[in-house]
Structure formats: structure tokens, C-alpha cells
Design a protein around this motif. Structure first.
Motif, PDB file in Angstrom:
ATOM      1  N   TYR A  27      -7.127   4.940  -5.166  1.00 54.86           N
ATOM      2  CA  TYR A  27      -8.207   5.388  -4.281  1.00 54.86           C
ATOM      3  C   TYR A  27      -8.394   6.894  -4.431  1.00 54.86           C
ATOM      4  CZ  TYR A  27      -7.321   0.775  -2.353  1.00 54.86           C
ATOM      5  OH  TYR A  27      -7.142  -0.583  -2.213  1.00 54.86           O
ATOM      6  N   GLU A  28      -9.465   7.402  -3.837  1.00 56.51           N
ATOM      7  CA  GLU A  28      -9.811   8.812  -3.989  1.00 56.51           C
ATOM      8  C   GLU A  28      -8.667   9.709  -3.514  1.00 56.51           C
ATOM      9  OE1 GLU A  28     -12.494  10.542  -5.333  1.00 56.51           O
ATOM     10  OE2 GLU A  28     -12.772   8.545  -6.201  1.00 56.51           O
TER      11      GLU A  28
ATOM     12  N   ARG B  59      -4.294  -0.416  -7.793  1.00 54.78           N
ATOM     13  CA  ARG B  59      -5.625   0.098  -7.501  1.00 54.78           C
ATOM     14  C   ARG B  59      -5.497   1.502  -6.932  1.00 54.78           C
ATOM     15  NH1 ARG B  59      -9.745  -3.406  -3.975  1.00 54.78           N
ATOM     16  NH2 ARG B  59      -9.650  -4.601  -5.928  1.00 54.78           N
TER      17      ARG B  59
ATOM     18  N   ARG C  40       0.867  -1.182   0.000  1.00 54.35           N
ATOM     19  CA  ARG C  40       0.000   0.000   0.000  1.00 54.35           C
ATOM     20  C   ARG C  40       0.900   1.227   0.000  1.00 54.35           C
ATOM     21  NH1 ARG C  40      -5.351  -1.069   1.063  1.00 54.35           N
ATOM     22  NH2 ARG C  40      -5.746   1.119   1.568  1.00 54.35           N
TER      23      ARG C  40
END
Length: 327
Positions: free
Chosen positions: A272-273, A270, A29
Motif C-alpha cells: 500500500y501507499e 500486497r 497485515r
């Protein structure tokens, strides 16, 4: 490798925003940030010598990456205290988006290093410590972690901080750049830009996060540290981030989405906002007035010049004027 936002239905974060992301194929992440007008406003406001401006900008990038990870209303503060020419850096982030920064330095010492071509971040900071403080509000306990500064970069500070306090393998890249543009018939215009990327290895199995111990510096000479093999997924992720060039983090023409796609498209990234960053200061006339009210009459008298007390905010350079009665 180009990234087409329309193809994936993704709206680019644009400048002054942090983009959280994950790479599930590598159990990683992370967060990536591009700073434009915000960093330019902070640096231009202070007009520090160029090496000090670059150092402060790096600290702002690192604080943006870490501060926006807060999951609550609160503050994240990064502060250094050292014996170097730049004795203090302070970057203060208040959720959800406000950031401010300033530095304290000895101008003559900085100029001397500049003339000798030795004004590196490590030389400017010298030895001391860096503190990262998380304040969750008046009813919650503050948390503070500290890292010794002994001639290391801010990138290495982040690695050591997470290795020691969180036991999380972490890799970070920070970069600062200057842009020069010129419209026809006009003088060249100068502005600052900055960016960064941080990744952390967070597999489901905690034992995969094992890291080599940091050398305490007091082991007997030629002590065998033993064999150690890092997890293959983390080795790959870290190696990819290490390929990132400064220009990829500072060029406004390279979006964070394009950078992340180039790095991780084969593993699947991926997004994210995004979380916006704004140049905002927490100072106000009311706050300063409340502080002045805590001073004794003698202290107030010492601060008074020609019947006035002038207080200048070190972060935003706003000046507030009061009479000696505090009005």
C-alpha cells in the motif's frame, strides 16, 4: 530473491517511510519501515552515549510503526518510566508524519554498564512500565495502554501489548545500525540507520486468533497448561519474520519492498501507499510563552538569570529566550 519495482509498477518507499502491506494468503497485515536521515538527525542532535542512542532509536522505530496506523488527526506517544539507568524514553508522533524523541538517563550508571560490557536494552531500562497513549484531540477521550517492563525488550513489549489489550497475535522486529562511509581524501563519516517490521494476524474468523494465555506467574507448581495449537497460517507468518536479520532492516541497499518480497512472495504480498516520517518538533515560542504565563511571579523570579529566562526544548534542543516579563 530480488524485487524489480518496474516489473510490478511500484515506486520504492525509500528512506524515512513506513510501507503498509498485507499477505492475504496468511491473513496477515503489517507495516515495515526504514529510517535514515530522520533517525540520524534525532540521534546526532542529542549525542547520547551509544547504548542510549540505540535504545532511543528502537523506540522511534516502534513508534513509527504504530503511530502511522492512526486513521485520524492525532498523536501517539510512547513513554517509559523505569528504575534503570535510562529512567525515561519519550517518543511523540503527530499525524500525519511528525516524530520527535528524547531520553533521560544517569550518565555515570550508563558508563559503568558500558565498561562492564553489560549495557543491554534490558539492563538500561530496568523495571517499570511502558505507556502507549493515543490522543484524538481535545474533544475526544484519550486512550492509554500500559505494559510492565521487567527485563524485556521493546520487541517483547509490543507483543505483550497487543496480546493483552487487543488480543491480536503480533510479531515485531526492530534493528538499529551504524554506517561508516569514506570518500577519497576525507575522514570517515558516521551516520545512524534503523528499521523494523510488524505483522498482525487478522483472519475473518475471530476464533482463529486464539492465543496461549500469558503466564500470570501465580499458578500452582507443575500446573498443566493444556494443549494449545496456534493457527498454521500465523505460525508460518511469524516464522518468516523471525528469519529477518538486523542487517536486512538497517542496510540502505535493501529496500523494504525487497525485504517484503523475499519474505512473502510465495504467498503474495500486497503493498500500500507509503507514509513518510519527518523529524519535526511541536515546540514554538508561542507555546512556551503560554506556559510561562501560568507560572507565579515567584516561580518566574526563580527561573530568571541575569534578567533572562532561557527555555530549552528537550526534544529538538532549540533554546528560547525571554525577559522576566515573558517577552
Amino acid at each position: 530473491m530480488a524485487f524489480d519495482p518496474e516489473e510490478f509498477g511500484v515506486t520504492p518507499a525509500g528512506p524515512d517511510a513506513v510501507r503498509p502491506f498485507s499477505v492475504e494468503g496468511l491473513d496477515v497485515r503489517g507495516r515495515a519501515v526504514s529510517l535514515g536521515p530522520v533517525i540520524a538527525a534525532i540521534i546526532d542532535r542529542h549525542a547520547y552515549p551509544e547504548p542510549v542512542s540505540r535504545l532511543l532509536a528502537e523506540a522511534v522505530v516502534l513508534t513509527s510503526l504504530l503511530g502511522t496506523s492512526l486513521k485520524f488527526e492525532g498523536r501517539f506517544t510512547l513513554q517509559t518510566k523505569t528504575d534503570g539507568p535510562v529512567s525515561m524514553l519519550v517518543v511523540d508522533f503527530s499525524s500525519p508524519d511528525a516524530i520527535r524523541a528524547c531520553a533521560s538517563f544517569e550518565d555515570a550508571q550508563v558508563r559503568e554498564l558500558m565498561e562492564a560490557g553489560k549495557a543491554t536494552p534490558e539492563a538500561l531500562l530496568g523495571k517499570g512500565y511502558l505507556a502507549m497513549t493515543i490522543d484524538q484531540g481535545q474533544h475526544m477521550q484519550r486512550y492509554q495502554g500500559m505494559v510492565e517492563l521487567d527485563g524485556i525488550s521493546l520487541e517483547e513489549v509490543a507483543r505483550r501489548y497487543f496480546a493483552r489489550s487487543e488480543q491480536i497475535p503480533t510479531e515485531v522486529r526492530l534493528a538499529v545500525g551504524e554506517l561508516f562511509t569514506r570518500a577519497e581524501g576525507e575522514a570517515p563519516a558516521h551516520s545512524w540507520t534503523a528499521g523494523g517490521i510488524l505483522i498482525q494476524f487478522l483472519p475473518e474468523a475471530p476464533e482463529r486468533m486464539r492465543q496461549a494465555d500469558l503466564d500470570p506467574g501465580d499458578a500452582p507448581y507443575e500446573t498443566d497448561e493444556g494443549d494449545f495449537e496456534e493457527d498454521d497460517a500465523w505460525v508460518e507468518a511469524r516464522a518468516l519474520v523471525e528469519t529477518v536479520k538486523d542487517v536486512e532492516l538497517t542496510d540502505p541497499g535493501i529496500s523494504v519492498e525487497n525485504l517484503l518480497y523475499r519474505l512473502f512472495h510465495e504467498r503474495g504480498v500486497r503493498l500500500y501507499e507509503p507514509q513518510k516520517i519527518a523529524d519535526k518538533c511541536r515546540c514554538s515560542r508561542e507555546r512556551i510563552e503560554s506556559v510561562l504565563n501560568t507560572f507565579s511571579a515567584e516561580e518566574v523570579e526563580d527561573m530568571t538569570v541575569e534578567g533572562k529566562i532561557v527555555v530549552k526544548c528537550e526534544f529538538c534542543s532549540t533554546s528560547y529566550e525571554f525577559d522576566k516579563d515573558g517577552n
